[in-house]
Design a protein around this motif. Structure first.
Motif, short mmCIF file in Angstrom:
data_model
loop_
_atom_site.label_atom_id
_atom_site.label_comp_id
_atom_site.label_asym_id
_atom_site.label_seq_id
_atom_site.Cartn_x
_atom_site.Cartn_y
_atom_site.Cartn_z
N PRO A 49 0.81 -1.24 0.03
CA PRO A 49 0.07 -0.17 0.11
C PRO A 49 0.78 1.31 0.02
CG PRO A 49 -0.10 -1.05 2.05
CD PRO A 49 0.74 -2.09 1.15
N THR A 50 2.01 1.05 0.31
CA THR A 50 3.02 2.38 0.42
C THR A 50 3.57 2.82 -0.88
OG1 THR A 50 4.78 1.11 1.43
CG2 THR A 50 3.37 2.18 2.92
N GLN A 51 3.35 1.78 -1.85
CA GLN A 51 4.08 2.18 -3.25
C GLN A 51 3.23 2.18 -4.34
OE1 GLN A 51 7.00 -1.27 -3.85
NE2 GLN A 51 7.50 -1.19 -1.45
N THR A 52 3.64 2.93 -5.21
CA THR A 52 2.78 2.94 -6.52
C THR A 52 2.43 1.76 -7.31
OG1 THR A 52 4.45 3.59 -7.79
CG2 THR A 52 3.39 5.61 -6.74
N VAL A 53 1.80 1.81 -8.31
CA VAL A 53 1.37 0.62 -9.06
C VAL A 53 2.89 0.26 -9.93
CG1 VAL A 53 0.39 0.05 -11.47
CG2 VAL A 53 -0.86 0.83 -9.66
N ALA A 54 3.50 1.27 -10.36
CA ALA A 54 4.69 0.95 -10.96
C ALA A 54 5.61 0.29 -10.06
CB ALA A 54 5.22 2.22 -11.57
N GLU A 90 0.18 4.00 -13.90
CA GLU A 90 1.39 3.80 -13.00
C GLU A 90 1.68 4.46 -11.83
OE1 GLU A 90 0.92 4.56 -16.12
OE2 GLU A 90 2.20 3.17 -17.59
N ALA A 91 1.25 5.73 -11.47
CA ALA A 91 1.67 6.49 -10.42
C ALA A 91 0.49 6.33 -9.34
CB ALA A 91 1.77 8.06 -10.91
N ARG A 92 -0.51 5.70 -9.78
CA ARG A 92 -1.54 5.37 -8.50
C ARG A 92 -1.05 4.73 -7.56
NH1 ARG A 92 -7.34 5.65 -11.03
NH2 ARG A 92 -7.28 7.08 -12.67
N TYR A 93 -1.76 4.81 -6.20
CA TYR A 93 -1.79 3.81 -5.38
C TYR A 93 -2.71 2.75 -5.33
CZ TYR A 93 2.17 6.69 -3.44
OH TYR A 93 3.49 7.12 -3.33
N PRO A 94 -2.24 1.72 -4.77
CA PRO A 94 -3.47 0.41 -4.83
C PRO A 94 -4.64 0.85 -4.29
CG PRO A 94 -1.42 -0.24 -3.89
CD PRO A 94 -1.20 1.16 -4.11
N HIS A 95 -4.89 1.82 -3.23
CA HIS A 95 -6.40 2.09 -2.77
C HIS A 95 -7.06 3.12 -3.50
CE1 HIS A 95 -3.98 5.47 -1.08
NE2 HIS A 95 -5.23 6.25 -1.37
N GLU A 96 -6.46 3.52 -4.53
CA GLU A 96 -7.05 4.13 -5.50
C GLU A 96 -7.57 3.42 -6.88
OE1 GLU A 96 -3.90 7.13 -6.33
OE2 GLU A 96 -4.46 8.38 -4.80
N LEU A 97 -7.29 2.16 -6.73
CA LEU A 97 -7.74 1.23 -7.84
C LEU A 97 -8.85 0.56 -7.72
CD1 LEU A 97 -4.14 -0.04 -8.76
CD2 LEU A 97 -5.36 1.89 -9.83
N SER A 98 -9.73 0.11 -8.59
CA SER A 98 -10.87 -0.82 -8.67
C SER A 98 -10.15 -2.30 -8.28
CB SER A 98 -11.69 -0.73 -9.68
OG SER A 98 -10.95 -1.50 -10.94
N GLY A 99 -11.34 -3.04 -7.88
CA GLY A 99 -10.87 -4.33 -7.70
C GLY A 99 -10.01 -5.22 -8.78
N GLN A 157 -6.07 -6.33 -9.26
CA GLN A 157 -5.67 -7.83 -9.62
C GLN A 157 -5.02 -7.91 -10.64
OE1 GLN A 157 -4.77 -10.39 -8.46
NE2 GLN A 157 -6.59 -11.11 -7.53
N ARG A 158 -5.15 -7.03 -11.68
CA ARG A 158 -4.25 -6.83 -12.92
C ARG A 158 -2.78 -6.49 -12.37
NH1 ARG A 158 -8.63 -4.61 -15.64
NH2 ARG A 158 -7.35 -2.81 -16.39
N VAL A 159 -2.64 -5.65 -11.46
CA VAL A 159 -1.55 -5.07 -10.96
C VAL A 159 -0.72 -6.43 -10.32
CG1 VAL A 159 -0.23 -3.55 -9.70
CG2 VAL A 159 -2.05 -2.99 -10.95
N ALA A 160 -1.28 -7.02 -9.54
CA ALA A 160 -0.98 -8.28 -8.74
C ALA A 160 -0.29 -9.14 -9.91
CB ALA A 160 -1.93 -8.95 -8.10
N LEU A 161 -0.97 -9.54 -11.05
CA LEU A 161 -0.75 -10.47 -12.05
C LEU A 161 0.76 -10.02 -12.66
CD1 LEU A 161 -1.57 -12.84 -12.97
CD2 LEU A 161 -2.92 -11.83 -14.62
N ALA A 162 0.53 -8.33 -13.00
CA ALA A 162 1.86 -7.93 -13.56
C ALA A 162 2.78 -8.33 -12.49
CB ALA A 162 1.59 -6.45 -13.97
N ARG A 163 2.73 -7.80 -11.43
CA ARG A 163 3.95 -8.11 -10.54
C ARG A 163 4.52 -9.24 -10.28
NH1 ARG A 163 2.70 -6.69 -4.01
NH2 ARG A 163 1.72 -8.70 -4.31
N ALA A 164 3.60 -10.40 -10.33
CA ALA A 164 4.17 -11.95 -10.32
C ALA A 164 4.94 -12.14 -11.57
CB ALA A 164 2.75 -12.69 -10.17
#
Lengths: 696, 367
Positions: B88-93, B127-136, B140-147
């Motif tokens: 939560p303390t990091q951006t999408v990127a 990319e510059a958004r924080y997780p709590h600013e995204l929809s569900g 999940q797509r960010v989580a997938l990209a991260r993995a």
């Protein structure tokens, strides 16, 4: 009646008023009064005004009495007083005083005489005519004031008596900066606070992390062990530190000096900065731990697992994920410890030797000089740095809390060295705490610590069999006084807390929100502030002396109650938010009035919150002293104040005996409540609720 | 060489056995779903593969190498959590780039790879958004990209879509399959939603109470369940008591019905042993009475849109559901109360040993 819109809201409005007014009266008013008082600056009146005020007062007397009084006072004036009156009379007539006002009085008296003789006849007459009045004005104002008291307002009476007038400004606040002793004290306070905050926050965080991540052996027991000092009477830790590490301390003198010959206990002991730091760290650790334990228990372990599966080692995960997420909690904990340290005057007084601190200055000014104005300003100064620190640090972080409801700790095992270190840290702290309490118990039964270690039960009894000490404290009488206060304040406070929570959550409205906010103020302001506020507000409320509460039992009980009601309110609100308000609405639909809803529907469901609130008030009533110490009079001796005073004059036996008694009472009550909770009807409901939750 | 191999994996939590001697092999590039009810052990098995949980017994092999004692940060797998577990303390990127930042890759390389993944997962502009600013769905797509950014050969997904609503679920599961195929990696997908599993998997592994019951293609699991639990967990199923005649037919109410025998002992008890006949509603065929079918009475007709569900009452008071495509039902003269006869399509009814107590016949398993 209940059909109209107003009729529906009336009971709620009445209840809000009924409960809100006392809250306003006993929380908002004292704090406000204190702030106002901190801005009040008294100046000595200029001579002309002094003369005016005196003349007006004299006019209130019957002419005959006036003549008589002035003549009597004038005749009885001592030479020195007469000399000063002459100087004043000269100034009132526009003349300079030609002699040195700093010279010895004999010289001044002689000079006054010659000055008068040197005046021309007309001037001399005028001056000598002014002398009697000047005598009254300078030296007899107080008797005069008491003679005409009934004809004066309270403000006029004070003005006449003190010869001062009041303006409002920041003078007292600036005194802290201007006077060297204050600057010195402030610097000591800041140094203390900085070190205490850093060490305590770090230790509490490591403990909270370790306990929640399963890195500390015996985690649940460790948690209780760390929290035990929360229910301590005042200065227990400092007292124990003195008993162990002071000039006659068990470790310093008996062990290191006498047995091992390593040190000279008179020189190397824990008095001073290091002793205060140690005492403050151990006292502040439990509250800091509560905050951080709360934060760490709500951290989502999946995040640490996510970091690990992407290649991060334990250290990398800790630095990049765990620590940033804990940041808001760390800021809150650090701010709390900072405030606790800044406002602590107990520990510095017991173990601080000659090191002045700002909180100590406050205590001296209040107790020694009743200087409410300066004390109020210093009290505000104590809190300001903490608020600044909090605001500053909060700007750095982004969100206030990172919590999740479905949390569980990460299942990845913690590396061995981390586990070993954290376990050692936790258990050595707990071990040290145990030593401290053991020392207190020992101190309660030892004749004279450091000199005569023989056993005596007489610190507890009413027989003063301890040689060499003369003290008004005999036995443990003060404990029963405290117990009475706590037993009165607690149940009323518990019900009040639940009522306020009910108003805030179910009746709602702006007024009730304000009340709920006010109730929280004593939580964030130090006890000292709250205590001074009560003195300022209730010493002479509205100028009516009859309403004064100072020195009465009532003021202490009220202070205990309103200072701690916030715990019950917070617990009650949290519980009400989880309970379905539909139950309350159903009761209303079935015809129950507001009072009936509260008494028969809400209160039974909120038993746990009410109990928690009551317990907290009880424990705090027994143990707290920073607010109460200013409120007690000569006839009133609650144990917390007695312990502090006996400890500060090194009468440790009495202090320890009273502390032990308080601890026994508090633990007994807490244990009893825990048992009731486990086996009583309440637990049945909990079991039902939990089963329903599982089935859902 | 198998991509993932579980050999005799066992895990106990206190008195409960979460995973009970599971043996499973997953081929490289395959998309395998682990399906089962809550508490069946599928998540535990997945977390054992990731290394979050140590098994009490057995070994795990990833790409041929034994990894049972290898900590998670040294396994070459990606993991997608049910709750996304974004930092939560990091951006999408920053979230996506995490595994590269850990390895201290040069900034330009990181930016390139993050950009490529954002494009693949349609996260451009966020990319510059924080997780709590995204929809569900975005989270999940960010989580997938991260993995996926560190190009693991294996991707493990723990109920990644269960926190999302149905429409997004249906859409995202296809996208997950597409991405996994494009990258050519092996995926293990845990879900309790059997429709989700059937729709996107190469292989489906059904688990219950810690045991692995059947591993097969979706079609096989659906048409030829190996186990009574699998038969009832997937899709709808009728369960009727019957008696064994021989290995290929059973006696239902006096009439012989052809069955397939998954070979778990139904026929070995000898004739007349009590057994359960399991047949899906759409595999029940109606015949005119007297044509060799089991006699029954049509008790209700429910129009479900695409199909018509006929409720048949057997002579011993059991309920049986038969589904007929609406287009085939139009014009049928049958009314409630009519006497009918039913049979099962060849090879699509299954016999299981033992009576069907606790199993109902209207398509749902009784609690």
């Amino acid at each position: 009646m209940s059909g109209t819109p107003i009729g529906r809201r009336l009971p709620g409005a009445l209840a809000s008023l009924l409960i809100g007014l006392p809250v306003l009266l006993f929380i908002a008013v004292p704090i406000g009064a204190m702030l106002v008082r901190s801005l009040a600056v008294d100046h000595p009146m200029p001579l002309a005004e002094l003369r005016q005020v005196t003349l007006e007062a004299l006019d209130l007397l019957e002419p005959a009495r006036r003549e008589q009084a002035v003549a009597r006072w004038s005749a009885a004036a001592k030479p020195r007083d007469r000399m000063e009156a002459v100087a004043a009379a000269l100034e009132l007539n526009g003349l300079d005083v030609p002699w040195d006002r700093k010279a010895p009085f004999d010289a001044q008296i002689a000079a006054a005489g010659t000055t008068l003789a040197d005046l021309d006849a007309a001037t001399r007459t005028a001056v000598e005519a002014a002398v009697p009045l000047a005598i009254v004005m300078l030296h007899k104002r107080i008797p005069l004031a008491f003679q005409v008291r009934d004809q004066l307002t309270a403000a006029a009476f004070d003005r006449l008596r003190s010869g001062q007038y009041r303006t409002y400004g920041l003078d007292h606040y600036l005194t802290v900066v201007r006077e060297e002793r204050m600057r010195n004290a402030a610097w000591n306070s800041l140094r203390l606070a900085a070190i205490t905050t850093t060490v305590t926050t770090l230790a509490a965080f490591l403990l909270a992390f370790g306990i929640n991540r399963g890195a500390v052996a015996g985690a649940q027991i460790a948690r209780y062990g760390i929290l035990i000092p929360l229910v301590s009477p005042p200065v227990v830790i400092a007292t124990a530190a003195v008993l162990l590490f002071g000039r006659n301390g068990l470790v310093t003198k008996e062990l290191l000096q006498d047995q091992l010959g390593l040190i000279d206990a008179g020189v190397s002991n824990l008095y001073g900065f290091s002793g205060v730091v140690l005492a403050q760290i151990l006292s502040a650790l439990p509250p800091a731990f509560i905050i951080l334990d709360n934060v760490m228990s709500k951290q989502d372990g999946r995040l640490e697992e996510a970091a690990a599966i992407q290649g991060a080692t334990f250290a990398q995960t800790f630095r990049r994920v765990t620590l940033p997420m804990a940041q808001p909690g760390l800021i809150r904990a650090a701010t709390l410890v900072f405030i606790l340290s800044m406002t602590d005057f107990g520990n510095p007084l017991v173990i601080g030797k000659d090191m002045p601190v700002l909180a100590g200055v406050l205590y001296d000014e209040m107790i020694g000089f009743s200087n409410t104005q300066l004390s109020s300003a210093v009290a505000v100064w104590l809190v300001v740095p903490a608020i600044c620190v909090y605001v500053l640090l909060s700007r750095i972080g982004r969100r206030k809390r990172f919590e999740t409801t479905e949390a569980g700790p990460s299942q990845i095992p913690v590396p061995g060295y981390v586990r070993a270190t954290l376990s050692a840290l936790a258990w050595s702290i707990i071990g040290f705490t145990a030593v401290i309490y053991a020392t207190i118990v020992a101190g309660a039964f030892v004749k004279v610590w450091g000199q005569d270690f023989s056993f005596t039960p007489h610190h507890f009894t009413a027989v003063d069999a301890v040689p060499g000490f003369v003290s008004e404290y005999v036995g443990i009488e003060p404990v029963w006084i405290s117990l009475r206060f706590a037993l009165i304040a607690a149940p009323f406070g518990g019900v009040l807390a639940v009522a306020i929570a009910f108003l805030a959550e179910r009746v709602r409205g702006l007024f009730n929100e304000v009340i709920a906010f006010l109730v929280l103020l004593p939580a964030i302001l130090p006890g000292v502030v709250f205590g001074i506020g009560y003195i300022v507000a209730f010493n002479n409320p509205l100028g009516i002396k009859a309403l004064s509460l100072n020195g009465t039992e009532a003021i202490v009980i009220l202070n205990i109650m309103f200072g701690n009601v916030f715990v019950g309110v917070l617990a009650g609100r949290a519980m009400l938010r989880r309970l379905d308000s539909a139950v309350d609405e159903a009761a209303e639909a079935l015809g129950a009035s507001l009072l009936q809803r509260f008494a028969f529907v809400t209160l039974p469901m909120m038993r746990r919150a009410a109990l928690l609130g009551t317990l907290y008030i009880f424990v705090d009533g027994m143990c707290t002293f920073s607010a109460i110490t200013f409120l007690v009079g000569p006839d009133l001796d609650p144990a917390s104040v007695a312990i502090f005073q006996t400890a500060s004059v090194s009468y440790y036996g009495a202090a320890c005996a009273m502390s032990v008694t308080i601890l026994i009472i508090v633990f007994a009550v807490m244990g009893g409540l825990a048992l009731i909770n486990r086996h009583g009807p309440m637990s049945l409901r909990d079991r039902i609720e939990s089963r329903q939750a599982v089935a859902a | 060489m198998t991509a993932i191999g579980f050999t005799d994996i066992t895990k106990r939590f206190g008195a409960t056995t979460a995973v009970d001697a599971v043996n499973l092999e997953i081929a490289p590039g395959a998309f395998c779903s682990l399906v089962g009810p809550s508490g069946c052990g599928k998540t535990t098995l997945l977390r054992i593969a990731a290394g979050f949980v140590q098994p009490d017994g057995g070994t795990v092999r990833l790409n041929g190498a034994a990894v049972t004692n290898v900590p998670p940060n040294r396994r070459d797998v990606g993991f997608v959590f049910q709750s996304y577990a974004l930092f939560p303390t990091q951006t999408v990127a920053q979230n996506i780039a995490f595994s590269l930042a850990i390895k201290r890759r040069p900034r330009r390389e990181v930016a390139e790879r993050v950009g490529a993944l954002c494009e693949m997962m349609r996260l451009q502009g966020l990319e510059a958004r924080y997780p709590h600013e995204l929809s569900g769905g975005q989270q999940q797509r960010v989580a997938l990209a991260r993995a996926l950014i560190s190009q693991p050969s294996i991707l493990l997904l723990d109920e990644p879509l269960s926190a999302l609503d149905a429409k997004i679920r249906a859409h995202l599961r296809v996208e997950i399959r597409r991405v996994v195929d494009a990258l050519g990696i092996t995926a293990v997908y845990v879900t309790h939603d059997q429709e989700e599993a059937l729709s996107i998997s190469d292989r489906v592994a059904i688990m219950n109470e810690g045991r692995l019951l059947q591993v097969d293609t979706p079609l096989e699991v659906y048409l030829h369940p190996a186990d009574r639990f699998v038969a009832n967990f997937v899709g709808s199923m009728n369960n009727l008591p019957c008696r064994v005649i021989d290995a290929e037919s059973v006696d239902v109410g006096g009439v012989a019905v052809p069955v397939r025998n998954p070979g778990n002992g139904a026929g070995s008890h000898g004739s007349n042993a009590p057994a359960t006949l399991s047949v899906r509603p759409e595999h029940v065929t109606l015949t005119p009475p007297g044509n060799g079918g089991v006699p029954a009475v049509l008790s209700a007709i429910s129009f479900l849109g695409q199909t018509v569900r006929l409720s048949l009452a057997t002579l011993d008071d059991r309920q049986l559901a038969a589904d007929v495509p609406t287009v085939d039902w139009i014009g049928q003269p049958l009314e409630p109360g009519a006497a009918v006869a039913w049979s099962a399509r060849a090879g699509l009814a299954t016999v299981f040993p033992g009576a069907p107590d606790g199993l109902s016949s209207d398509g749902a398993t009784a609690p």
